[in-house]
Write a protein that holds these residues in place. Structure first.
Motif, short mmCIF file in Angstrom:
data_model
loop_
_atom_site.label_atom_id
_atom_site.label_comp_id
_atom_site.label_asym_id
_atom_site.label_seq_id
_atom_site.Cartn_x
_atom_site.Cartn_y
_atom_site.Cartn_z
N GLN A 28 0.91 -1.03 0.14
CA GLN A 28 0.12 -0.10 0.00
C GLN A 28 0.93 1.43 0.04
O GLN A 28 1.97 1.03 0.47
CB GLN A 28 -0.96 0.06 1.19
CG GLN A 28 -1.95 -1.25 1.58
CD GLN A 28 -2.91 -1.34 0.29
OE1 GLN A 28 -3.17 -0.34 -0.37
NE2 GLN A 28 -3.27 -2.44 0.11
N HIS A 29 0.36 2.22 -0.48
CA HIS A 29 1.06 3.54 -0.38
C HIS A 29 0.72 4.43 0.92
O HIS A 29 -0.43 5.03 0.85
CB HIS A 29 0.93 4.38 -1.89
CG HIS A 29 1.54 3.72 -3.01
ND1 HIS A 29 2.07 4.39 -3.94
CD2 HIS A 29 1.74 2.45 -3.12
CE1 HIS A 29 2.69 3.81 -5.04
NE2 HIS A 29 2.42 2.49 -4.39
N VAL A 42 5.67 9.20 0.99
CA VAL A 42 5.07 8.10 0.81
C VAL A 42 6.05 6.78 1.32
O VAL A 42 7.09 6.66 0.88
CB VAL A 42 4.65 7.71 -0.58
CG1 VAL A 42 3.94 6.48 -0.63
CG2 VAL A 42 3.76 8.98 -0.96
N ILE A 44 6.22 2.59 1.44
CA ILE A 44 5.71 1.34 0.73
C ILE A 44 6.30 0.02 1.42
O ILE A 44 7.87 0.02 1.49
CB ILE A 44 5.95 1.53 -0.77
CG1 ILE A 44 5.25 2.60 -1.32
CG2 ILE A 44 5.31 0.15 -1.47
CD1 ILE A 44 5.66 2.84 -2.86
N SER A 54 9.43 7.69 -0.41
CA SER A 54 9.58 8.75 -1.61
C SER A 54 9.35 9.90 -0.99
O SER A 54 7.99 10.37 -0.12
CB SER A 54 8.49 8.33 -2.68
OG SER A 54 8.47 9.40 -3.56
N ASN A 108 -3.73 6.00 3.71
CA ASN A 108 -3.54 5.15 2.70
C ASN A 108 -4.11 6.21 1.50
O ASN A 108 -4.91 7.12 1.55
CB ASN A 108 -4.84 4.25 2.77
CG ASN A 108 -4.76 3.04 1.56
OD1 ASN A 108 -4.34 3.47 0.56
ND2 ASN A 108 -4.67 1.98 1.80
N GLU A 109 -3.10 6.09 0.39
CA GLU A 109 -3.02 7.10 -0.77
C GLU A 109 -4.41 7.05 -1.36
O GLU A 109 -4.93 7.91 -1.86
CB GLU A 109 -2.05 6.84 -1.69
CG GLU A 109 -1.79 7.88 -2.79
CD GLU A 109 -0.53 7.80 -3.59
OE1 GLU A 109 -0.18 8.52 -4.13
OE2 GLU A 109 -0.15 6.43 -3.55
#
Length: 218
Positions: A28-29, A42, A44, A54, A108-109
């Motif tokens: 998940q991002h 972010v 992961i 990121s 969660n993105e």
């Protein structure tokens, strides 16, 4: 990675997924709730224990490991960090810094671009989703603690927190605070000298004229 004090998270334990639900955690991002309106960090968690971080598209490679006993280890270039389970569902991940009552929050993105794009909205969502309406009155009657709304925020509720050699003046909201640009920084009750300071797990600040100019995870 910024951390926040929260007295809400321990009250949500009964509603939380366990951190060992790796199918929900991995691939998940997870967007860190830092200065989320300006920067996008972010995380992961990959199934091979790689951790990709990121920062506005610049990627750092790290490692992560579930240690059992509700513990999560993150290995980065600047050190290893131990987190404990705070709260976890398909929308929100809250990790508690080991031996501290501070939490790192992630969204969660899938929700990042919508209704959960700030810390205030995360707290309101958790309160409304899990404590209201049928649990709110029971909770307040039992504990005597009133869950305050944003309209009840005391604009003058400021405290001084210590981070190593420095002190930072922050403002509380529902027992939460964030360290961000514009806050005053002191050493021995005087404006902190200009420079870069490490203030926590994967978190640094830059100080100019006694004021935080920016925060960063690098």
């Amino acid at each position: 990675m910024k951390t926040f004090i929260s007295d809400l998270i321990p009250k949500l334990l009964l509603f939380s997924q366990k951190i060992d639900n790796l199918a929900l955690l991995t691939n998940q991002h997870w967007v860190a709730v830092d200065d989320i309106s300006e920067n996008k960090n972010v995380y992961i968690f990959r199934t091979n224990n790689d951790l990709l971080i990121s920062h506005n598209g610049k990627v750092e490679k790290a490692k992560w490991e579930y240690l059992g006993n509700n513990s999560l280890l993150i290995d980065k270039n600047d050190g290893s960090y131990l987190f404990k389970h705070g709260f976890f569902d398909e929308n929100i991940l809250a990790l508690r810094v080991d031996s501290k009552d501070e939490y790192a929050f992630f969204i969660n993105e899938n929700k990042y671009g919508g209704e959960l794009n700030s810390l205030d909205k995360v707290i309101n969502f958790l309160t409304q989703q899990y404590l209201e309406p049928h649990l709110k009155k029971t909770f307040e009657d039992t504990t005597g603690i009133v869950l305050k709304s944003k309209q009840e925020l005391d604009a003058n509720s400021k405290i001084i927190i210590k981070r190593g050699e420095i002190e930072i003046e922050v403002q509380l909201y529902n027992n939460l605070y964030s360290i961000e640009a514009g806050l005053r920084v002191f050493i021995n009750s005087k404006n902190a000298p200009n420079g870069k300071y490490k203030i926590g797990f994967m978190e640094y600040i830059y100080v100019v004229d006694g004021i935080i100019s920016k925060t960063t995870i690098f």
